[in-house]
Design a protein around this motif. Structure first.
Motif, PDB file in Angstrom:
ATOM      1  N   ILE A  78     -17.769  16.690  32.938  1.00 19.67           N
ATOM      2  CA  ILE A  78     -17.122  16.192  32.013  1.00 19.67           C
ATOM      3  C   ILE A  78     -17.467  16.818  30.961  1.00 19.67           C
ATOM      4  O   ILE A  78     -18.911  17.280  30.822  1.00 19.67           O
ATOM      5  CB  ILE A  78     -16.668  14.670  31.544  1.00 19.67           C
ATOM      6  CG1 ILE A  78     -15.430  13.843  32.135  1.00 19.67           C
ATOM      7  CG2 ILE A  78     -15.713  15.062  29.849  1.00 19.67           C
ATOM      8  CD1 ILE A  78     -13.873  14.444  32.962  1.00 19.67           C
ATOM      9  N   ALA A  79     -17.100  17.884  29.715  1.00 17.08           N
ATOM     10  CA  ALA A  79     -17.984  18.674  29.460  1.00 17.08           C
ATOM     11  C   ALA A  79     -17.079  18.052  27.481  1.00 17.08           C
ATOM     12  O   ALA A  79     -16.089  17.411  27.605  1.00 17.08           O
ATOM     13  CB  ALA A  79     -17.112  20.302  28.537  1.00 17.08           C
ATOM     14  N   VAL A  80     -17.995  18.133  26.848  1.00 20.05           N
ATOM     15  CA  VAL A  80     -17.375  17.068  25.613  1.00 20.05           C
ATOM     16  C   VAL A  80     -18.213  18.903  24.219  1.00 20.05           C
ATOM     17  O   VAL A  80     -18.997  19.610  24.455  1.00 20.05           O
ATOM     18  CB  VAL A  80     -18.321  16.127  24.631  1.00 20.05           C
ATOM     19  CG1 VAL A  80     -18.095  15.772  23.405  1.00 20.05           C
ATOM     20  CG2 VAL A  80     -18.674  15.237  25.995  1.00 20.05           C
ATOM     21  N   LYS A  81     -16.650  19.009  23.033  1.00 19.67           N
ATOM     22  CA  LYS A  81     -16.824  20.191  22.375  1.00 19.67           C
ATOM     23  C   LYS A  81     -18.196  19.507  21.654  1.00 19.67           C
ATOM     24  O   LYS A  81     -18.205  18.528  21.020  1.00 19.67           O
ATOM     25  CB  LYS A  81     -15.894  20.007  21.998  1.00 19.67           C
ATOM     26  CG  LYS A  81     -15.522  20.505  20.338  1.00 19.67           C
ATOM     27  CD  LYS A  81     -14.086  20.830  19.989  1.00 19.67           C
ATOM     28  CE  LYS A  81     -13.969  22.281  18.786  1.00 19.67           C
ATOM     29  NZ  LYS A  81     -12.411  21.865  18.357  1.00 19.67           N
ATOM     30  N   GLY A 117     -17.741   6.179  33.425  1.00 19.03           N
ATOM     31  CA  GLY A 117     -19.305   6.343  34.521  1.00 19.03           C
ATOM     32  C   GLY A 117     -18.187   8.164  34.900  1.00 19.03           C
ATOM     33  O   GLY A 117     -19.199   8.522  35.667  1.00 19.03           O
ATOM     34  N   ALA A 118     -18.056   8.690  33.248  1.00 28.93           N
ATOM     35  CA  ALA A 118     -18.158   9.910  33.932  1.00 28.93           C
ATOM     36  C   ALA A 118     -19.853  11.048  33.168  1.00 28.93           C
ATOM     37  O   ALA A 118     -20.559   9.852  32.827  1.00 28.93           O
ATOM     38  CB  ALA A 118     -16.915  10.309  31.844  1.00 28.93           C
ATOM     39  N   VAL A 119     -19.297  11.706  33.771  1.00 30.63           N
ATOM     40  CA  VAL A 119     -21.099  12.837  33.871  1.00 30.63           C
ATOM     41  C   VAL A 119     -21.110  13.933  32.586  1.00 30.63           C
ATOM     42  O   VAL A 119     -20.229  14.358  33.142  1.00 30.63           O
ATOM     43  CB  VAL A 119     -20.907  12.705  34.653  1.00 30.63           C
ATOM     44  CG1 VAL A 119     -22.749  13.937  34.468  1.00 30.63           C
ATOM     45  CG2 VAL A 119     -21.067  11.892  35.757  1.00 30.63           C
ATOM     46  N   ILE A 120     -21.700  13.419  31.504  1.00 34.07           N
ATOM     47  CA  ILE A 120     -21.385  14.652  30.803  1.00 34.07           C
ATOM     48  C   ILE A 120     -22.195  15.873  31.231  1.00 34.07           C
ATOM     49  O   ILE A 120     -23.580  15.632  30.771  1.00 34.07           O
ATOM     50  CB  ILE A 120     -21.887  14.083  28.859  1.00 34.07           C
ATOM     51  CG1 ILE A 120     -21.348  12.354  28.478  1.00 34.07           C
ATOM     52  CG2 ILE A 120     -21.825  15.169  27.912  1.00 34.07           C
ATOM     53  CD1 ILE A 120     -19.877  12.858  28.692  1.00 34.07           C
ATOM     54  N   VAL A 121     -21.962  17.340  31.230  1.00 30.40           N
ATOM     55  CA  VAL A 121     -22.857  17.902  31.652  1.00 30.40           C
ATOM     56  C   VAL A 121     -22.696  18.861  30.348  1.00 30.40           C
ATOM     57  O   VAL A 121     -23.879  19.580  31.143  1.00 30.40           O
ATOM     58  CB  VAL A 121     -21.632  19.235  32.545  1.00 30.40           C
ATOM     59  CG1 VAL A 121     -22.200  18.032  33.808  1.00 30.40           C
ATOM     60  CG2 VAL A 121     -20.974  19.515  32.678  1.00 30.40           C
ATOM     61  N   GLY A 122     -22.313  18.718  29.756  1.00 29.25           N
ATOM     62  CA  GLY A 122     -22.393  20.322  28.097  1.00 29.25           C
ATOM     63  C   GLY A 122     -21.811  20.159  27.227  1.00 29.25           C
ATOM     64  O   GLY A 122     -20.595  19.272  26.943  1.00 29.25           O
ATOM     65  N   LYS A 123     -22.426  20.751  26.056  1.00 30.01           N
ATOM     66  CA  LYS A 123     -21.880  20.837  24.676  1.00 30.01           C
ATOM     67  C   LYS A 123     -20.848  22.212  25.022  1.00 30.01           C
ATOM     68  O   LYS A 123     -21.959  23.257  24.693  1.00 30.01           O
ATOM     69  CB  LYS A 123     -22.523  20.665  23.789  1.00 30.01           C
ATOM     70  CG  LYS A 123     -23.577  19.317  24.013  1.00 30.01           C
ATOM     71  CD  LYS A 123     -22.511  18.036  23.729  1.00 30.01           C
ATOM     72  CE  LYS A 123     -22.089  17.537  22.219  1.00 30.01           C
ATOM     73  NZ  LYS A 123     -22.547  17.545  21.386  1.00 30.01           N
ATOM     74  N   PHE A 170     -14.550  18.959  34.976  1.00 29.74           N
ATOM     75  CA  PHE A 170     -12.483  18.678  36.041  1.00 29.74           C
ATOM     76  C   PHE A 170     -12.183  17.563  34.674  1.00 29.74           C
ATOM     77  O   PHE A 170     -11.226  17.671  35.180  1.00 29.74           O
ATOM     78  CB  PHE A 170     -13.635  17.369  37.053  1.00 29.74           C
ATOM     79  CG  PHE A 170     -13.721  18.067  38.036  1.00 29.74           C
ATOM     80  CD1 PHE A 170     -13.626  18.809  39.583  1.00 29.74           C
ATOM     81  CD2 PHE A 170     -15.479  18.437  38.020  1.00 29.74           C
ATOM     82  CE1 PHE A 170     -13.944  19.613  40.134  1.00 29.74           C
ATOM     83  CE2 PHE A 170     -15.765  18.983  39.102  1.00 29.74           C
ATOM     84  CZ  PHE A 170     -15.347  19.804  39.745  1.00 29.74           C
ATOM     85  N   GLY A 171     -12.449  18.010  33.492  1.00 28.05           N
ATOM     86  CA  GLY A 171     -12.382  17.501  32.392  1.00 28.05           C
ATOM     87  C   GLY A 171     -12.971  18.012  30.546  1.00 28.05           C
ATOM     88  O   GLY A 171     -14.152  18.301  31.005  1.00 28.05           O
ATOM     89  N   ALA A 172     -12.837  17.749  29.893  1.00 32.99           N
ATOM     90  CA  ALA A 172     -13.341  17.594  28.689  1.00 32.99           C
ATOM     91  C   ALA A 172     -12.686  17.362  27.674  1.00 32.99           C
ATOM     92  O   ALA A 172     -11.693  16.851  27.116  1.00 32.99           O
ATOM     93  CB  ALA A 172     -12.850  19.785  28.529  1.00 32.99           C
TER      94      ALA A 172
END
Length: 477
Positions: A78-81, A117-123, A170-172
């Motif tokens: 998952i991406a996070v703003k 359980g999400a994996v944060i891959v980046g900002k 896959f989601g953000a």
């Protein structure tokens, strides 16, 4: 494993992980490899966190091997703003003011994602301080639209949208103060949901406008957006605006038709200033809703002009109130674009702000009255195709959100609003349809959006897009 896997929906990936046909380590590694290859072209991420992501994935892999699956987000990248706090990882808000800030705790939504359980891959990249509709960031570069690299990806959550459309997550999780989730979703052929105000806690997100800010999911399908919303929604006792109403299971049941549904359209404001091809595409989408069984009825909403004024006054004055101490101390670290907006807010008198809030309260009541007997309001999401990067000056940028999309009034209302792809222009640029429901009716929006999506599965076009693979950029600076 093929490239097509990178465009699978979350539900399908979850089934593969649940049955141990796919490992969180494997899918996270593949996403990081894709980011490494494509981010230099699309600039969707300001910061990628491969070491932390692989540590998270390894722990989730061990849980999977032990038969423990946290839910549908277990092991999903998952991406996070990058305006939402992440513990131990820089949160820049797309600015130089916060370029070295490393928060010591996660935002509430990031805590919820990790628990799920999400994996944060980046900002993900964004318009500076989320104050714009293009994600043309003067410090970290512009996020580029995967459908045409010379075009904007929209904003302010443009990095999220670009990453989703190009298979780089896959989601953000994005933010929406005046359309910043929904508008970039529409411009990139993805799905964006602005929940009811307070449905998702904004604690740990740098504010643009306290009373207009929303955090919500961005995804490639409506069902994926529902999965993300279930993970991040819920009461936060440390957020005074967080709703106490329990968040239901979204999309617990799927619709087979829209018989009995009444969908309103308001031609004034919402359908004005539309590009011809987009107008035809949206009308076709409305016709599809009617074919599915919905009754489409025109309504009038009073006070639209005053409401637009109120939205601008509230957003810009609240933005200035937050930034005033930093703007006075570090004016050289703010771009001309953002300074222009903040100086507008500085000029707002207290009596204007109070009047704007009174107009807002009346507008909410008038809109609820106008929608009586209706399940939701349908409207175009983007009114024009995306602009070319570097084609709009800072002085003009403040009007971009109104030229690109008629989105801010849903923030003024605080009602939930969904953007779902509804077609393409002849130039192969996506078009979005917006659905707006009453407060707390996210489940209705998602059910209707899901049925429409299944009847016209535009999401399938994302995996077929190769425009970004060449890396040829005419406007690269």
């Amino acid at each position: 494993m093929t490239e097509h896997l990178m465009f699978q929906d979350i539900d399908s990936l979850s089934q593969l992980i649940r049955t141990k046909q796919l490992s969180p380590l494997e899918i996270t590694g593949r996403v990081l490899q894709r980011i490494d290859r494509l981010n230099p072209v699309l600039n969707a991420y300001i910061r990628v966190t491969p070491e932390e992501a692989m540590r998270q994935a390894e722990a989730l892999h061990e849980e999977m091997m032990q038969g423990r699956i946290r839910g549908p987000l277990h092991g999903i990248p998952i991406a996070v703003k990058d305006i939402i706090q992440t513990k131990g990882t820089n949160t820049t808000a797309g600015s130089k003011v916060f370029q070295h800030w490393v928060p010591d705790e996660d935002a509430f939504v990031v805590q919820r994602l990790k628990e799920a359980g999400a994996v944060i891959v980046g900002k993900a990249n964004l318009h500076e301080f989320a104050m714009g509709a293009t994600t043309e960031n003067p410090y970290y570069g512009a996020a580029r639209n995967p459908w045409d690299l010379d075009k904007i990806a929209g904003g302010s959550s443009g990095g999220n949208a670009a990453a989703l459309a190009a298979g780089m997550c896959f989601g953000a999780i994005g933010t929406d103060t005046a359309g910043s989730i929904r508008q970039p979703a529409a411009l990139t052929g993805t799905v964006g949901l602005k929940p009811t105000y307070g449905r998702v806690s904004t604690r740990g997100c740098l504010p643009f406008s306290w009373s207009l800010d929303h955090i919500g999911p961005m995804a490639r399908t409506v069902k994926d957006a529902a999965i993300l919303l279930e993970a991040i929604a819920g009461h936060d006792s440390l957020d005074e605006f967080s709703l106490r109403e329990p968040a239901p299971r979204y999309l617990a049941a799927s619709l087979t038709d829209l018989k009995g549904f009444r969908i309103a359209i308001c031609r004034e404001y919402f359908f004005e200033g539309m590009h011809g091809e987009i107008e035809r595409t949206v009308e076709q989408a409305l016709n599809r809703l009617a074919i599915l069984g919905a009754e489409i009825a025109e309504i009038n909403i009073p006070g639209l002009t005053d409401a637009q004024w109120a939205a601008r006054i509230i957003a810009q004055s609240e933005g200035y109130a937050f930034h005033k101490p930093m703007l006075e101390k570090l004016p050289h670290l703010y771009s001309d674009d953002v300074k222009f907006r903040l100086n507008f807010g500085k000029q707002v008198a207290a009596e204007e702000y109070i009047r704007a809030q009174r107009i807002r309260n009346k507008f909410i009541g008038d809109t609820l009255t106008a929608m009586e007997g209706m399940d939701m309001l349908a409207a175009p999401m983007n009114h024009n195709p995306p602009f070319n990067i570097n084609s709009v000056t800072p002085e003009e940028a403040i009007n971009n959100m109104f030229r690109l999309a008629k989105a801010p009034l849903a923030n003024l209302l605080g009602f939930p609003a969904l953007s779902v792809p509804c077609g393409f222009t002849s130039g192969n640029l996506p078009v979005g349809l917006q659905l707006i429901a009453r407060p707390f009716a996210e489940n209705v929006l998602l059910q209707v959006g899901d049925l429409y999506e299944r009847s016209e599965p535009w999401a399938g076009r994302l995996a077929e897009n190769t425009a970004f693979e060449s890396g040829t950029i005419g406007n690269m600076r």
